[in-house]
Design an enzyme around this catalytic site. Sequence first.
Site, PDB file in Angstrom:
ATOM      1  N   SER A 234       0.730  -1.300   0.185  1.00  0.00           N
ATOM      2  CA  SER A 234      -0.026  -0.102   0.064  1.00  0.00           C
ATOM      3  C   SER A 234       0.831   1.338   0.022  1.00  0.00           C
ATOM      4  O   SER A 234       2.130   1.197   0.449  1.00  0.00           O
ATOM      5  CB  SER A 234      -0.978  -0.286   1.185  1.00  0.00           C
ATOM      6  N   GLY A 270      -3.110  -0.595  -4.255  1.00  0.00           N
ATOM      7  CA  GLY A 270      -1.982  -0.139  -3.439  1.00  0.00           C
ATOM      8  C   GLY A 270      -1.390   1.142  -3.974  1.00  0.00           C
ATOM      9  O   GLY A 270      -0.070   1.434  -3.435  1.00  0.00           O
ATOM     10  N   PRO A 313      -8.683  -0.786  -5.261  1.00  0.00           N
ATOM     11  CA  PRO A 313      -8.231   0.459  -4.796  1.00  0.00           C
ATOM     12  C   PRO A 313      -9.195   1.043  -3.690  1.00  0.00           C
ATOM     13  O   PRO A 313     -10.313   0.723  -3.603  1.00  0.00           O
ATOM     14  CB  PRO A 313      -8.566   1.496  -5.987  1.00  0.00           C
ATOM     15  N   ARG A 315      -7.618   3.606  -0.869  1.00  0.00           N
ATOM     16  CA  ARG A 315      -6.889   4.849  -0.448  1.00  0.00           C
ATOM     17  C   ARG A 315      -7.284   6.172  -1.454  1.00  0.00           C
ATOM     18  O   ARG A 315      -7.296   7.182  -1.309  1.00  0.00           O
ATOM     19  CB  ARG A 315      -5.390   4.682  -0.203  1.00  0.00           C
ATOM     20  N   ARG A 367      -1.391   6.679  12.162  1.00  0.00           N
ATOM     21  CA  ARG A 367      -0.692   6.343  10.950  1.00  0.00           C
ATOM     22  C   ARG A 367       0.922   6.999  11.119  1.00  0.00           C
ATOM     23  O   ARG A 367       1.917   6.506  10.774  1.00  0.00           O
ATOM     24  CB  ARG A 367      -1.132   6.841   9.548  1.00  0.00           C
ATOM     25  N   TYR A 371       3.655   4.157  10.891  1.00  0.00           N
ATOM     26  CA  TYR A 371       4.131   3.805   9.795  1.00  0.00           C
ATOM     27  C   TYR A 371       5.352   5.128   9.410  1.00  0.00           C
ATOM     28  O   TYR A 371       5.832   5.114   8.467  1.00  0.00           O
ATOM     29  CB  TYR A 371       3.502   3.825   8.670  1.00  0.00           C
ATOM     30  N   CYS A 397      -0.587  10.696  26.141  1.00  0.00           N
ATOM     31  CA  CYS A 397       0.579  10.555  26.880  1.00  0.00           C
ATOM     32  C   CYS A 397       1.547   9.541  26.418  1.00  0.00           C
ATOM     33  O   CYS A 397       2.063   8.549  26.762  1.00  0.00           O
ATOM     34  CB  CYS A 397       0.268   9.942  28.103  1.00  0.00           C
ATOM     35  N   TYR A 427      -7.841   5.206   6.179  1.00  0.00           N
ATOM     36  CA  TYR A 427      -7.186   4.524   7.373  1.00  0.00           C
ATOM     37  C   TYR A 427      -6.598   5.516   8.462  1.00  0.00           C
ATOM     38  O   TYR A 427      -5.991   5.167   9.226  1.00  0.00           O
ATOM     39  CB  TYR A 427      -5.756   4.226   6.876  1.00  0.00           C
TER      40      TYR A 427
END
Length: 480
Positions: A234, A270, A313, A315, A367, A371, A397, A427
């Site tokens: 992706s 992706g 597809p 995203r 994300r 990532y 925190c 996402y």
Amino acid sequence: MSENPLAPPRLRYPSDASALTARIWPASATRTDDGSLVVGGVTAADLVEQFGTPLYVVDERDVQSRAVRVRNAFTEAFERIGSRAHVYYAAKAFFTTQVAAWMAEADLRLDVCTAGEIAVALAGGADPALMGFHGNDKSDAEIARAVEIGLGTIVLDSHEEIGRVARAAADAGTTQRVRIRINSGVHASTHEYLATAREDQKFGIPLNEAVRAAEAVRAEPSLAFVGLHSHIGSQIFDESGFREAARRLMDVHATLVATGPVPELNLGGGWGIDYTEGDSAFEPEDVADALAAIVAEACAERDIPVPEIAVEPGRYIVGPPGITLYRVGTIKPVALELDGSSGLPGGGGTATRTYVSVDGGMSDNIRPALYGAEYTARLARTSDEPAVLTRVVGKHCESGDVVVQDEYLPGDVQRGDLLAVAATGAYCWSLASNYNHVGRPPVVTVADGTARILVRGETVDDLLARDTGVSPVAAAGAAR
């Protein structure tokens, strides 16, 4: 003012820290004459007044137009080589009952991977025959449910699933269409956690076991073998991975065609989207044309018919149409010594990074922490003040609670400002959590000057309602 030495090479000092780059923001995103941010004909200020912050905002028309654009791109590309293409929307990117309805209106199918996604799809009126069911660890109950509703295609992710799906179909007295997910071994140029076709990971059947798996499927009377499936990862910008995966699958596809029908080939999804100025995403027409050329050439070389093609597809369709609105809180300039320590640039002197805290964070966008994902942010107002290097951080925190790692914002950013983060449609809501007992934000859709709720936000009462120590319903149940 000039570039801050703490800024990464990709981030250039802006001539206008309020400008909206069209390829990153929703199609309808603009500013009014007084500089207010507008999406779908509704100002950010009006949205926040009505729904609060944090707030996910989705440009409905942009989602719909992107779905149609992908469908048209693949339909036309594969018609030119004498085939058909089927586009499955990857529900995991962002999914609600109304999103399911939008995809049906755009003539897209649905890619689902859990009983929950199946339930949402059905509640949204989706046709189960037009769904594909993924998952590396489908439960017996999920498989039985998929078979029961007549779900179009189950994607087999392991050898053991062949027998389990066959038994479920036999018990139901039906024949279930299946694909086999192949781990092509292609090392896509993306984050390790987003690469799904490397040899040492959980998805799919190794390429060298594909023929054996297909033979096992064909030996089951209750299964109908549709074809192979590949998904290499992706948020990918390098097309070489897609080309190599398609080539490898076509080799196996040709071998299987020699011994029986293989009507389809699923090449997954992706391809990436633009999150920052430094990104350079594919256009869907370019992806469709490239894949059509690869498939046509491979079939001609092997003297086999061109199969129908499926892609998945997610995203691209929902990422850019979404933004997240936050309220700015604490502003904290941090002066750092430029002595080469702790990974900072050398050269001596100091540089300042301004930490801009917002009222959300990793609970609504994991994300960046998961990532290292990068984003673009803008104030919901304009400013002529020189830009300063900022790091937009959340309220949780964790030192890793970063929303935007590096961004130039106007130097007069202040408590109470509204801040918009672009391209959060995919996402973010899907991966949201209740960390630190923070309720997940609402999702609103905007179109033609009107906003409406897609998913209501969670309140503290919602969180407490699940706690058996305080829930009256749970207490009453326990008393019985």
